[in-house]
Design an enzyme around this catalytic site. Structure first.
Site, mmCIF file in Angstrom:
data_model
loop_
_atom_site.group_PDB
_atom_site.id
_atom_site.type_symbol
_atom_site.label_atom_id
_atom_site.label_comp_id
_atom_site.label_asym_id
_atom_site.label_seq_id
_atom_site.Cartn_x
_atom_site.Cartn_y
_atom_site.Cartn_z
ATOM 1 N N SER A 124 0.842 -1.202 0.000
ATOM 2 C CA SER A 124 0.000 0.000 0.000
ATOM 3 C C SER A 124 0.870 1.242 0.000
ATOM 4 C CB SER A 124 -0.856 -0.019 1.271
ATOM 5 O OG SER A 124 -1.457 1.238 1.475
ATOM 6 N N TYR A 149 -2.189 -1.317 10.854
ATOM 7 C CA TYR A 149 -2.444 -1.855 9.507
ATOM 8 C C TYR A 149 -1.277 -1.502 8.573
ATOM 9 C CZ TYR A 149 -3.920 -1.870 4.652
ATOM 10 O OH TYR A 149 -3.945 -2.055 3.295
ATOM 11 N N LYS A 153 1.957 -3.802 6.522
ATOM 12 C CA LYS A 153 2.400 -3.759 5.118
ATOM 13 C C LYS A 153 3.908 -3.482 5.053
ATOM 14 C CE LYS A 153 -1.578 -4.520 3.254
ATOM 15 N NZ LYS A 153 -1.837 -5.838 2.669
ATOM 16 N N ASN A 199 -14.205 4.338 3.699
ATOM 17 C CA ASN A 199 -13.541 4.979 2.565
ATOM 18 C C ASN A 199 -14.496 5.867 1.780
ATOM 19 O OD1 ASN A 199 -11.968 1.934 2.578
ATOM 20 N ND2 ASN A 199 -10.791 3.802 2.803
HETATM 21 P P1 NAD Z 1 -10.940 -7.307 0.864
HETATM 22 O O1 NAD Z 1 -11.157 -7.366 2.334
HETATM 23 O O2 NAD Z 1 -12.101 -7.053 -0.018
HETATM 24 O O3 NAD Z 1 -10.219 -8.662 0.373
HETATM 25 C C1 NAD Z 1 -9.358 -9.405 1.197
HETATM 26 C C2 NAD Z 1 -9.824 -10.854 1.150
HETATM 27 O O4 NAD Z 1 -8.943 -11.640 1.961
HETATM 28 C C3 NAD Z 1 -11.233 -11.046 1.702
HETATM 29 O O5 NAD Z 1 -12.003 -11.796 0.779
HETATM 30 C C4 NAD Z 1 -11.020 -11.805 3.010
HETATM 31 O O6 NAD Z 1 -12.092 -12.681 3.282
HETATM 32 C C5 NAD Z 1 -9.720 -12.538 2.742
HETATM 33 N N1 NAD Z 1 -8.931 -12.850 3.936
HETATM 34 C C6 NAD Z 1 -8.597 -12.019 4.954
HETATM 35 N N2 NAD Z 1 -7.849 -12.682 5.852
HETATM 36 C C7 NAD Z 1 -7.688 -13.942 5.377
HETATM 37 C C8 NAD Z 1 -7.020 -15.092 5.864
HETATM 38 N N3 NAD Z 1 -6.359 -15.089 7.032
HETATM 39 N N4 NAD Z 1 -7.048 -16.226 5.132
HETATM 40 C C9 NAD Z 1 -7.734 -16.265 3.957
HETATM 41 N N5 NAD Z 1 -8.401 -15.215 3.449
HETATM 42 C C10 NAD Z 1 -8.368 -14.054 4.161
HETATM 43 O O7 NAD Z 1 -9.796 -6.227 0.600
HETATM 44 P P2 NAD Z 1 -9.290 -5.580 -0.768
HETATM 45 O O8 NAD Z 1 -9.698 -4.160 -0.783
HETATM 46 O O9 NAD Z 1 -9.619 -6.458 -1.897
HETATM 47 O O10 NAD Z 1 -7.725 -5.601 -0.502
HETATM 48 C C11 NAD Z 1 -6.907 -6.689 -0.915
HETATM 49 C C12 NAD Z 1 -5.499 -6.462 -0.396
HETATM 50 O O11 NAD Z 1 -5.024 -5.202 -0.876
HETATM 51 C C13 NAD Z 1 -5.398 -6.413 1.119
HETATM 52 O O12 NAD Z 1 -4.190 -7.042 1.508
HETATM 53 C C14 NAD Z 1 -5.340 -4.933 1.406
HETATM 54 O O13 NAD Z 1 -4.659 -4.648 2.609
HETATM 55 C C15 NAD Z 1 -4.557 -4.418 0.208
HETATM 56 N N6 NAD Z 1 -4.819 -2.988 -0.082
HETATM 57 C C16 NAD Z 1 -6.094 -2.551 -0.242
HETATM 58 C C17 NAD Z 1 -6.329 -1.193 -0.489
HETATM 59 C C18 NAD Z 1 -7.743 -0.676 -0.643
HETATM 60 O O14 NAD Z 1 -7.922 0.542 -0.554
HETATM 61 N N7 NAD Z 1 -8.743 -1.512 -0.899
HETATM 62 C C19 NAD Z 1 -5.256 -0.292 -0.558
HETATM 63 C C20 NAD Z 1 -3.962 -0.794 -0.417
HETATM 64 C C21 NAD Z 1 -3.752 -2.145 -0.176
HETATM 65 N N1 UFG Z 2 -12.817 11.252 3.294
HETATM 66 C C1 UFG Z 2 -13.814 12.111 3.656
HETATM 67 N N2 UFG Z 2 -14.975 11.584 4.155
HETATM 68 C C2 UFG Z 2 -15.167 10.244 4.298
HETATM 69 C C3 UFG Z 2 -14.136 9.359 3.920
HETATM 70 C C4 UFG Z 2 -12.963 9.902 3.429
HETATM 71 O O1 UFG Z 2 -13.672 13.322 3.550
HETATM 72 O O2 UFG Z 2 -16.238 9.834 4.787
HETATM 73 C C5 UFG Z 2 -11.580 11.799 2.728
HETATM 74 C C6 UFG Z 2 -10.324 11.498 3.539
HETATM 75 O O3 UFG Z 2 -10.139 12.453 4.544
HETATM 76 C C7 UFG Z 2 -9.246 11.485 2.455
HETATM 77 C C8 UFG Z 2 -9.980 10.977 1.214
HETATM 78 O O4 UFG Z 2 -11.365 11.198 1.457
HETATM 79 O O5 UFG Z 2 -8.823 12.808 2.191
HETATM 80 C C9 UFG Z 2 -9.764 9.504 0.945
HETATM 81 O O6 UFG Z 2 -10.063 8.750 2.127
HETATM 82 P P1 UFG Z 2 -10.176 7.163 2.112
HETATM 83 O O7 UFG Z 2 -10.556 6.740 3.497
HETATM 84 O O8 UFG Z 2 -11.047 6.705 1.002
HETATM 85 O O9 UFG Z 2 -8.705 6.686 1.747
HETATM 86 P P2 UFG Z 2 -7.322 6.982 2.490
HETATM 87 O O10 UFG Z 2 -6.449 7.671 1.494
HETATM 88 O O11 UFG Z 2 -7.488 7.614 3.795
HETATM 89 O O12 UFG Z 2 -6.844 5.479 2.790
HETATM 90 C C10 UFG Z 2 -6.467 4.629 1.740
HETATM 91 C C11 UFG Z 2 -6.759 3.164 2.095
HETATM 92 C C12 UFG Z 2 -5.917 2.723 3.258
HETATM 93 C C13 UFG Z 2 -4.476 3.061 3.013
HETATM 94 C C14 UFG Z 2 -4.325 4.521 2.686
HETATM 95 C C15 UFG Z 2 -2.927 4.946 2.375
HETATM 96 O O13 UFG Z 2 -8.112 2.988 2.426
HETATM 97 O O14 UFG Z 2 -6.021 1.316 3.378
HETATM 98 O O15 UFG Z 2 -5.117 4.811 1.538
HETATM 99 O O16 UFG Z 2 -2.478 4.287 1.251
HETATM 100 F F1 UFG Z 2 -3.747 2.769 4.130
#
Ligand code: NAD
Ligand code: UFG
Length: 338
Positions: A124, A149, A153, A199
């Site tokens: 991330s 969290y 990473k 988010n």
């Molecule tokens: P998500 O929660 O939708 O998907 C993660 C999946 O992993 C889920 O289906 C969950 O059931 C499964 N899981 C969790 N723990 C497990 C375990 N111990 N064993 C088997 N399965 C397990 O999340 P996502 O948004 O698809 O994110 C996927 C990956 O990308 C995650 O590692 C997350 O940290 C990373 N990531 C996500 C974002 C974002 O904004 N969505 C940003 C940066 C990184």
């Molecule tokens: N925001 C609002 N109102 C809301 C939600 C978000 O104003 O209800 C704003 C936040 O303050 C930020 C922007 O929208 O300025 C984006 O916020 P998100 O929560 O969607 O995303 P972040 O950038 O805070 O977080 C994301 C991922 C995290 C990751 C992080 C840094 O969700 O997992 O990026 O990479 F850690």
């Protein structure tokens, strides 16, 4: 030969599973359904047009993993499985370290036993922490993260780097995602958060459909063009395609590499509200409230390394992202329970 996708029923994993199948990879999916539903698996199989093998398994379960590796010829792992809620990680740090870090160590041990030494990992942009200026580049220092969290990473990236140093047969690509939003164009799969979304985009979608009354914009006194926070939003299908290219690359190279997956363009919260309203002709009522603790003003990528190494760059626009998020939300008001 097949590719194992851990967490393949989740938001990013399900979109990636489809694009990998389209690119000709045989895949096997593992998920424990902690944050996803069997209906997501059903729909992704429907979109992929084939019966993708699936194991309900936890990455902390070594015996369960061994069975998958013995029943399939796995040549690489695309590793999404993990917990991802920043706020929850502050109140439940041990769960995050056990699941994300412990689970990844366990997975790598079983991979090594099976002589499978290629991984594409979901890292991330959060690993860049609070102190680096945008555009964020891969060689900038990492680790100044503010929550458990993000620390998982960072720690996993370090562990995977050590694994590659100890055994030059390993290949690891740490993909540093910026802010994935949007959904599959079909409107059949998308992000389905539990409870009230944390988010921005899922929150906006639920306001637009009337499930939530109004969006709270967290702060309008940042040093940005309109005072609200700026992020690098990337369409989840572009992100999925980035994984396909990263996997192609991992098949031909050794060692550890960190690569940003972002667009390189920052949009503010107010920009996103306006883009969503314009793309979908729906109002998004909002109010300005105080800053959210831990948020930074600006976070966007320098995406040039991905283009140079992988030949990949994001192509979908912010309008595409808003349109596809809304199609998913309006076709499935209750997510996969609709
Ligand atoms: P998500 O929660 O939708 O998907 C993660 C999946 O992993 C889920 O289906 C969950 O059931 C499964 N899981 C969790 N723990 C497990 C375990 N111990 N064993 C088997 N399965 C397990 O999340 P996502 O948004 O698809 O994110 C996927 C990956 O990308 C995650 O590692 C997350 O940290 C990373 N990531 C996500 C974002 C974002 O904004 N969505 C940003 C940066 C990184
Ligand atoms: N925001 C609002 N109102 C809301 C939600 C978000 O104003 O209800 C704003 C936040 O303050 C930020 C922007 O929208 O300025 C984006 O916020 P998100 O929560 O969607 O995303 P972040 O950038 O805070 O977080 C994301 C991922 C995290 C990751 C992080 C840094 O969700 O997992 O990026 O990479 F850690």
């Amino acid at each position: 030969m097949a590719i194992l996708i851990t967490g393949g029923c989740g938001y990013i994993g399900s979109h990636t599973a489809i694009e990998m199948t389209k690119a000709g990879y045989e895949i096997v999916i593992l998920d424990n359904f902690y944050n996803s539903k069997p209906e997501a698996l059903r729909r992704l199989r429907e979109l992929a047009g084939r019966e993708i093998p699936f194991y309900k398994c936890d990455i902390r379960d070594a015996e369960g993993l061994r069975r998958i590796f013995s029943e399939n010829s796995i040549e690489a792992v695309v590793h999404f499985a993990g917990l991802k809620a920043v706020g929850e990680s502050v109140s439940k740090p041990l769960e995050y370290y056990e699941n994300n870090v412990g689970g990844t160590v366990n997975l790598c041990q079983v991979m090594a036993e099976a002589d499978c030494k290629r991984m594409v990992f979901s890292s991330s942009a959060t690993v860049y922490g609070m102190n680096n200026p945008s555009p964020l580049r891969e060689e900038m220092p990492t680790g100044a993260v503010t929550n458990p969290y993000g620390r998982t990473k960072y720690i996993i990236e370090e562990i995977l780097g050590d694994v590659c140093k100890a055994d030059p047969e390993w290949t690891v690509i740490n993909l540093r995602y910026f802010n994935p939003i949007g959904a599959h164009e079909s409107g059949r799969i998308g992000e389905d958060p539990n409870g009230i979304p944390n988010n921005l985009m899922p929150y906006i979608s639920q306001v637009a459909i009337g499930k939530l009354e109004k969006l709270s914009v967290f702060g309008n006194d940042y040093d940005t063009h309109d005072g609200t926070g700026v992020r690098d939003y990337i369409h989840v299908v572009d992100l999925a395609l980035g994984h396909v290219r990263a996997l192609d690359y991992a098949m031909k190279h050794k060692g550890a590499e960190a690569i940003n997956l972002g667009t390189g363009t920052g949009y503010s919260v107010l920009d996103i509200i306006k883009a969503f309203e314009d793309a979908n002709s729906v109002p998004v009522p909002y109010q300005i409230v105080g800053r959210r603790p831990g948020d930074i003003a600006v976070c966007y990528s320098d995406p040039s390394k991905a283009e140079r190494l992988l030949g990949w760059k994001a192509e979908r626009t912010i309008r595409d992202m808003c349109r596809d998020s809304w199609r998913w939300q309006s076709n499935n008001p209750n997510g996969f329970d609709s």
